[in-house]
Every structure is written in structure tokens, then in C-alpha cells.
Design a protein around this motif. Structure first.
Motif, short mmCIF file in Angstrom:
data_model
loop_
_atom_site.label_atom_id
_atom_site.label_comp_id
_atom_site.label_asym_id
_atom_site.label_seq_id
_atom_site.Cartn_x
_atom_site.Cartn_y
_atom_site.Cartn_z
N ARG A 103 -4.17 -3.96 13.16
CA ARG A 103 -3.55 -5.04 13.93
C ARG A 103 -3.64 -6.38 13.20
O ARG A 103 -2.74 -7.22 13.34
CB ARG A 103 -4.19 -5.13 15.31
N LYS A 104 -4.69 -6.59 12.43
CA LYS A 104 -4.83 -7.87 11.73
C LYS A 104 -3.68 -8.07 10.75
O LYS A 104 -3.07 -9.15 10.68
CB LYS A 104 -6.16 -7.92 10.97
N TYR A 105 -3.38 -7.03 9.99
CA TYR A 105 -2.35 -7.15 8.96
C TYR A 105 -0.97 -6.71 9.46
O TYR A 105 -0.03 -6.63 8.66
CB TYR A 105 -2.74 -6.33 7.73
N GLY A 106 -0.85 -6.41 10.72
CA GLY A 106 0.45 -6.05 11.27
C GLY A 106 0.97 -4.72 10.76
O GLY A 106 2.18 -4.52 10.63
N ASP A 149 1.60 -0.84 11.29
CA ASP A 149 1.73 0.26 12.24
C ASP A 149 2.77 1.21 11.66
O ASP A 149 3.97 1.05 11.85
CB ASP A 149 2.17 -0.26 13.61
N ALA A 195 0.10 -4.17 2.48
CA ALA A 195 0.45 -5.23 3.42
C ALA A 195 0.40 -6.57 2.69
O ALA A 195 -0.31 -6.72 1.68
CB ALA A 195 -0.51 -5.24 4.61
N TYR A 214 0.37 -12.31 8.40
CA TYR A 214 0.23 -10.98 7.81
C TYR A 214 1.48 -10.16 8.15
O TYR A 214 2.16 -10.41 9.15
CB TYR A 214 -1.01 -10.27 8.36
N ALA A 215 1.76 -9.17 7.29
CA ALA A 215 2.93 -8.33 7.53
C ALA A 215 2.71 -6.97 6.89
O ALA A 215 2.14 -6.86 5.80
CB ALA A 215 4.19 -8.97 6.97
N GLY A 216 3.17 -5.95 7.60
CA GLY A 216 3.05 -4.59 7.09
C GLY A 216 4.18 -4.24 6.16
O GLY A 216 5.06 -5.06 5.86
N VAL A 269 8.04 -4.99 6.86
CA VAL A 269 8.56 -6.36 6.82
C VAL A 269 8.95 -6.70 5.39
O VAL A 269 8.16 -6.53 4.47
CB VAL A 269 7.51 -7.37 7.34
#
Length: 303
Positions: free
Chosen positions: A57-60, A62, A137, A146-148, A151
Motif C-alpha cells: 500500500r505504501k508504494y501503490g 497491487d 515501483a 509512490y506508484a506501482g 502507472v
């Protein structure tokens, strides 16, 4: 014509016969014009496939990734170099649970017919995925953006720019608020001083006219005795009042010049502060790092 039994706890699947005879010969590098399809022969192989779930969840992050390996001639000792048999995305959903009608089968040999070896191979497959499968990420720690992997770079940069702009605007508003109050105070004093200057200039003009009138009377009545003495005293008084009015004008002029200088200095300092803040936040936008996210072993699901 008899299928060898698989060990307990091992699932058995059949890859689809999805090539025509011509396609099969071309892939095999052979040309047999008179060849005919007489049946299907299944040869045993080891198919390992797993879904890997990444959740941070921190780095987005999933995401879900499939990893598979197809080992057509596994070592009898149960040793597999999974990298040599890697499939990035094996069509797992296309395998079948039943063989083609009237098919023949090669014998099932070790390690495929040994339950303990198959269990050990499954553990080794999971370990291989845990060590080798990761996702990337993007992170901007300064901005906490942050983005997975889903993105894009452009979307991530836009999110960083938007966050930096909000932070920059908030800092500028906070830092310049006190300076704006000082500038406003000086501008108010400047406006009052300019009004006083206009009043002082008007009074000076009036004093000069009165002084000139008194001086003319003194010239006309120079030999008028006691009356002339009173006029001379009045002239001196008018002169002092004119000098005072002139001093007031000069004082206002000096004060206005000082206020304008102070305002200009504050405005330059304010702009310098804004430029420094803009540069700093601009540098922060590009402070991007790549973070490697590894799965938990409990998030590796063998199919």
C-alpha cells in the motif's frame, strides 16, 4: 495404450493438440509429403505454474503476475534449473484434464512418478519465484508520492509535479505572509507621509506668501518708529514659520525616500525567497528512485 498412474497429490493435465500436421512438421524442421496423422502420443513433462500477488500500500502496488516453467525432460534426480525452462506467461487455462481419444502414452519415470520428489520440486519452484520474481515501483520520498508498475512514467511525473506545486505554494504563502505585512505597513506609512508632504507644501507656500507680504509692509514703513519695530518683529516671526514649514517639507521628502527604499529592499528579498523556493521544489520533483517490491511467500499460489 495404458496411462501410467501419477503420484498422490500431483495433478495431471494434457497440453492441447493445437497444431496441424503441416505446422508440426514445419516446427520440427521436417518435410514428409506422404505423412498422415495416425494418432496422438503423450510424453510426460513437468508443468509448474503459479500466480504471484504483490500488494504494497505504501508504494501503490497491487498487481498479480503469472510465472510458469515447462520442463520436458526433467532430471531423474529431481534437480531443475527453472530459469532454463521459464515461460513468462504460459497459457494455463488452455490445458485439458482429459487426453485425446485413442491416444498413446509414454511411461512416467522419475522424478515425475515419485511423490516426495514432486513435493520437493514444488517447494523449490516456489523458492525460485520468491528469489527471482519482483516488480518495480517508483518513489519520490521527499514528496511521498509512490506508484506501482501499472502507472506510467508520465502519470507519475504529473503526480509529483502536482504535489510539488501544492507544497511550493503553501511554503511561499507561509514565508511571504510576514514580509507582505511589513511591506503593507511601509506602504501605509508612505501614503500617510505623502499626504503630509502635500499639506506641508501647501503650508510652506502660504508661509512664503505671508512672509513676502510682511516684508513689503516693512519696506514701506521702514521709518515709522515704534510701529516699524512691531512690523519687523512680525516679519521675523513669519520668517521662522516659513523655515519651519520648509523643514517639515524636507523631513517628509526624506521619509518618503526612505520608505520607498525600504519597500524596494523588502520586495527584492521577497522575490529572492520565492525564487529559492521555486528552485528547491523544482529539484524535488526530479528526485525519483526505483523501488524493488518482492512478494511474500504466502502470496505465491501454485496452480
Amino acid at each position: 495404450e495404458t496411462r501410467s498412474p501419477v503420484p498422490s497429490g500431483v495433478a495431471e493435465y494434457f497440453l492441447p493438440t493445437n497444431l496441424s500436421l503441416t505446422e508440426a512438421m514445419r516446427l520440427d524442421g521436417k518435410s514428409l509429403p506422404d505423412a498422415q496423422l495416425s494418432g496422438v502420443l503423450y510424453r510426460p513433462a513437468l508443468l509448474a505454474a503459479a500466480n504471484v500477488r504483490f500488494l504494497d500500500r505504501k508504494y501503490g502496488v497491487d498487481a498479480e503476475i503469472q510465472r510458469a516453467a515447462l520442463v520436458q525432460d526433467p532430471d531423474r534426480r529431481g534437480v531443475v534449473r527453472w530459469d532454463d525452462h521459464f515461460y513468462s506467461s504460459f497459457p494455463v487455462r488452455e490445458v485439458e484434464r482429459e487426453p485425446a481419444p485413442q491416444a498413446r502414452f509414454s511411461s512416467l519415470d522419475a522424478p515425475l512418478n515419485v511423490s516426495q520428489q514432486m513435493t520437493a520440486l514444488e517447494r523449490d519452484f516456489v523458492d525460485w519465484i520468491y528469489r527471482s520474481v519482483t516488480v518495480k515501483a517508483r518513489a519520490n520520498e521527499a514528496l511521498r508520492v509512490y506508484a506501482g508498475p501499472d502507472v506510467s512514467q508520465a502519470e507519475f511525473m504529473k503526480a509529483c509535479a502536482d504535489t510539488a506545486r501544492d507544497g511550493r505554494d503553501a511554503e511561499i504563502a507561509k514565508v511571504t505572509a510576514q514580509m507582505d505585512r511589513k511591506i503593507q505597513t511601509l506602504e501605509d506609512k508612505l501614503a500617510r507621509e505623502e499626504r503630509e508632504l502635500r499639506e506641508d507644501e501647501t503650508e510652506l507656500s502660504q508661509r512664503k506668501m505671508e512672509e513676502m507680504g510682511t516684508h513689503a509692509e516693512n519696506v514701506l514703513g521702514l521709518f515709522g518708529g515704534r510701529k516699524s519695530t512691531r512690523r519687523l518683529s512680525s516679519s521675523l516671526t513669519k520668517r521662522r514659520m516659513t523655515e519651519q514649514a520648509k523643514a517639515d517639507v524636507e523631513e517628509s521628502v526624506d521619509a518618503i525616500a526612505q520608505y520607498e527604499k525600504d519597500i524596494q529592499a523588502l520586495e527584492q528579498e521577497r522575490q529572492s525567497v520565492i525564487d529559492e523556493i521555486n528552485d528547491r521544489w523544482g529539484d524535488v520533483v526530479n528526485d525519483i528512485s526505483e523501488v524493488t517490491v518482492v512478494p511474500k511467500k504466502t502470496d505465491i499460489f501454485v496452480e
